[in-house]
Design a protein around this motif. Sequence first.
Motif, PDB file in Angstrom:
ATOM      1  N   ILE A  83       0.837  -1.212   0.000  1.00 47.83           N
ATOM      2  CA  ILE A  83       0.000   0.000   0.000  1.00 47.83           C
ATOM      3  C   ILE A  83       0.869   1.259   0.000  1.00 47.83           C
ATOM      4  CG2 ILE A  83      -1.611   1.330   1.443  1.00 47.83           C
ATOM      5  CD1 ILE A  83      -3.014  -1.332   2.030  1.00 47.83           C
ATOM      6  N   LEU A 128       1.969   1.927  -3.453  1.00 45.95           N
ATOM      7  CA  LEU A 128       0.880   2.543  -4.228  1.00 45.95           C
ATOM      8  C   LEU A 128       0.775   4.036  -3.920  1.00 45.95           C
ATOM      9  CD1 LEU A 128      -2.058  -0.038  -3.931  1.00 45.95           C
ATOM     10  CD2 LEU A 128      -0.651   0.414  -5.931  1.00 45.95           C
ATOM     11  N   LEU A 129       0.802   4.354  -2.641  1.00 48.29           N
ATOM     12  CA  LEU A 129       0.656   5.753  -2.231  1.00 48.29           C
ATOM     13  C   LEU A 129       1.784   6.615  -2.789  1.00 48.29           C
ATOM     14  CD1 LEU A 129      -0.476   5.279   1.492  1.00 48.29           C
ATOM     15  CD2 LEU A 129      -1.876   6.082  -0.415  1.00 48.29           C
ATOM     16  N   TRP A 175       1.593   6.701  -6.807  1.00 46.97           N
ATOM     17  CA  TRP A 175       0.436   7.439  -7.301  1.00 46.97           C
ATOM     18  C   TRP A 175       0.507   8.921  -6.910  1.00 46.97           C
ATOM     19  CZ3 TRP A 175      -4.046   3.413  -6.301  1.00 46.97           C
ATOM     20  CH2 TRP A 175      -3.884   2.346  -7.189  1.00 46.97           C
ATOM     21  N   ARG A 224       3.154  10.183  -9.524  1.00 48.93           N
ATOM     22  CA  ARG A 224       2.883  10.062 -10.957  1.00 48.93           C
ATOM     23  C   ARG A 224       1.435  10.278 -11.353  1.00 48.93           C
ATOM     24  NH1 ARG A 224       6.206   6.229 -14.778  1.00 48.93           N
ATOM     25  NH2 ARG A 224       5.016   7.596 -16.120  1.00 48.93           N
ATOM     26  N   MET A 225       0.616  10.710 -10.427  1.00 52.31           N
ATOM     27  CA  MET A 225      -0.795  10.920 -10.781  1.00 52.31           C
ATOM     28  C   MET A 225      -0.923  12.107 -11.723  1.00 52.31           C
ATOM     29  SD  MET A 225      -3.634   9.435 -10.317  1.00 52.31           S
ATOM     30  CE  MET A 225      -3.418   8.469  -8.864  1.00 52.31           C
ATOM     31  N   PRO A 226      -1.625  11.928 -12.869  1.00 53.08           N
ATOM     32  CA  PRO A 226      -1.735  13.044 -13.816  1.00 53.08           C
ATOM     33  C   PRO A 226      -2.574  14.181 -13.235  1.00 53.08           C
ATOM     34  CG  PRO A 226      -3.084  11.181 -14.517  1.00 53.08           C
ATOM     35  CD  PRO A 226      -2.308  10.729 -13.348  1.00 53.08           C
ATOM     36  N   VAL A 237      -7.693   2.232  -2.328  1.00 51.58           N
ATOM     37  CA  VAL A 237      -6.645   3.249  -2.149  1.00 51.58           C
ATOM     38  C   VAL A 237      -6.766   4.314  -3.241  1.00 51.58           C
ATOM     39  CG1 VAL A 237      -4.141   3.649  -2.242  1.00 51.58           C
ATOM     40  CG2 VAL A 237      -5.043   1.747  -0.912  1.00 51.58           C
ATOM     41  N   GLY A 238      -6.956   3.873  -4.484  1.00 54.41           N
ATOM     42  CA  GLY A 238      -7.107   4.817  -5.589  1.00 54.41           C
ATOM     43  C   GLY A 238      -8.353   5.679  -5.425  1.00 54.41           C
ATOM     44  N   MET A 264      -7.735   8.222  -2.812  1.00 57.02           N
ATOM     45  CA  MET A 264      -6.728   9.223  -3.211  1.00 57.02           C
ATOM     46  C   MET A 264      -7.286  10.202  -4.238  1.00 57.02           C
ATOM     47  SD  MET A 264      -3.019   7.435  -3.570  1.00 57.02           S
ATOM     48  CE  MET A 264      -2.193   8.934  -4.059  1.00 57.02           C
ATOM     49  N   SER A 265      -7.925   9.654  -5.261  1.00 57.44           N
ATOM     50  CA  SER A 265      -8.418  10.514  -6.329  1.00 57.44           C
ATOM     51  C   SER A 265      -9.648   9.884  -6.979  1.00 57.44           C
ATOM     52  CB  SER A 265      -7.303  10.697  -7.380  1.00 57.44           C
ATOM     53  OG  SER A 265      -7.826  11.347  -8.507  1.00 57.44           O
ATOM     54  N   PHE A 272     -10.070   7.553 -10.560  1.00 60.61           N
ATOM     55  CA  PHE A 272     -10.301   6.107 -10.461  1.00 60.61           C
ATOM     56  C   PHE A 272     -11.770   5.697 -10.632  1.00 60.61           C
ATOM     57  CE2 PHE A 272      -6.068   6.373  -8.719  1.00 60.61           C
ATOM     58  CZ  PHE A 272      -5.489   5.183  -9.096  1.00 60.61           C
ATOM     59  N   PRO A 304      -5.855   6.324 -14.718  1.00 61.97           N
ATOM     60  CA  PRO A 304      -4.431   6.656 -14.767  1.00 61.97           C
ATOM     61  C   PRO A 304      -3.577   5.418 -15.083  1.00 61.97           C
ATOM     62  CG  PRO A 304      -5.160   6.506 -12.507  1.00 61.97           C
ATOM     63  CD  PRO A 304      -6.348   6.214 -13.347  1.00 61.97           C
TER      64      PRO A 304
END
Lengths: 289, 314
Positions: A277, A280-281, A284, A287-289, B50-51, B54-55, B59, B203
């Motif tokens: 996890i 992932l955090l 993301w 690299r999150m757009p 989680v995705g 987060m956003s 997602f 993404p």
Amino acid sequence: MTTRELEVPATAPPSGPVATILGPFLPVDRPEPRTPTGFYTDTTICIGCKACEVACKQWNQLPSDGMHWSGDSYDNTESLSATSWRHVKFIEQFASAGTQGPSRWLMMSDVCKHCTAAPCQHACPTGAIIYNEFSNVYIQPDICNGCAYCIAACPFGVITRSNLDGHAHKCTLCYDRQRDGLVPACAKACPTASIQFGPIDELRDRARRRVEELKSRGTSSAYLYGDAPTENYSNLHSFYLLVDRPSTYGLPESPFNPWLRMRGDYLRSLFGGLAGIVVLLIVWTLRMP
Amino acid sequence: MPNPVELPSPMNAAGYATRRVTKPPNWHELVAFDMLFNNMTTGLFLVAAVGDLMSRPAFAPLTRLAYPMALLFLTIDLACLVLDLGHRFRFHHMLRVFKPGSPMSLGTWSLTAYSIPLGLLATIEILERVGIGGVPTWLRTVLIVSGIPFAMGSAMYKGVLFSTTSQPGWKDARWLGGYLTNSAIAIGCAELLAIADVDGQGPVLSIRTSLLALLAINLGFLVALRAELRPVFRTLKGGPRLDQMLILGAVVGVLVPAMLILVSETVPAIAVAILDGIAIALVLAGNFLVRRSIVMLPHHENDDGVVGRWDGGS
């Protein structure tokens, strides 16, 4: 009284699909604790007659295992199973042909060890395996669902899942007989008192005196297996007087309770999940757009 | 411990010493599939959750399929669990007691608790897909947050269930739980990548990068696990084959997919989806091989022809 009346008692338990599903969830009265009992097996006086095996099968109505010749001394039972809750083991320690030397038979009637802290009881997810009022480990056949976790947990290879009903089975220490004040069938049948039944503390005292007696007579290798707890395992409510290494009798040299490592294993599992996890955090977030 | 009596050339003086004391449980391929589907459902849910937290905008297109798929995998996993029982109509007996000390009991309760928020989320997603929406955001968030600990618990228990037994190999596998839980996240990430590729949204690049990182970490857990199992592989008659299966699982399920993902950075867009598809399929196949190799350990005989030898633990 007709046969039908005998078969259907007046207080017949509720039956039907609803009772089958809900029955195991209904609360029951827990019996008052009684004096803990167990077996003390003195292997030095076992004569390998298998009366214990026969008595056990007869009383518990266990089916035959079939006719099979193992070629391993007089041991055709081979192992404890769902249908053999007693197993007499034979060890032939003889000098080779044409040579002189000490020779002997070792015989031992094996059974469930009724561990004080039993891994099988700890493992059982249904609560089918309990300590009954005599502090014996008992499998409730109407609760067991045959998950086999107890089989994996047992360090003595005692429990087996039956192909007949799909449940786990082992020695009950003749719970039904004990409740009626009777001695378990195997101990009752044993002609040499190799298998002794009684309050566990009394048995331990008796066994320790027997070891001293044997040593005073020259059997210096006599010792008790399972009468006292070790660093890694509890004491056993079915313990043995042996004169050779435990492994010779098919017993673990130093049994280990697998639950001693559970906490660390859970922590490593949590670490594995959290590591994923966190990755992932981080990724993301970066690299999150 | 007393010294054994000295006897010249005994016939079978060793008695039962060469026999394995423990009995292998009746667990075979079905349990390997159960382990895989457990990780497929919990991993997909955790990664999607989680995705989602987060956003949500990024997602949302993926979770619309991710939660229903996780529910489907959970159903298959539960079917495996039920089919593996000696008495299949008594699965519900697992719920008559709560024993946190028993990993199987904890796991059953975790799966049950996990199924509730997952089921509700999947229903919400399906309803939204058919145009029946209107679920407040806070309710979604509550369901997601409440599902995470139970999904994590459901992923964690399986490895501990195996390592807290007396069976050869399993009892030595201290990192089995860590490996399985970690690979659940990697598998979940691979599944989410598949959804992103199929849906053409989300993404994708971020997911692909995270999958690469997760595979690298997962390889570390697998190396640690293999180091623990190696002595057992050596003593078993079929051990080398199981070891080869585990290594093959690592190559097929970790190394080759990682290479394909790296290669996909340099190929035309149309080929990326194909490479992703192959990589995801290989992740699942490799993970099954590793799980099968572990599940079958106690069923293999020792080199001396008998079913194992108890070494008394350590």
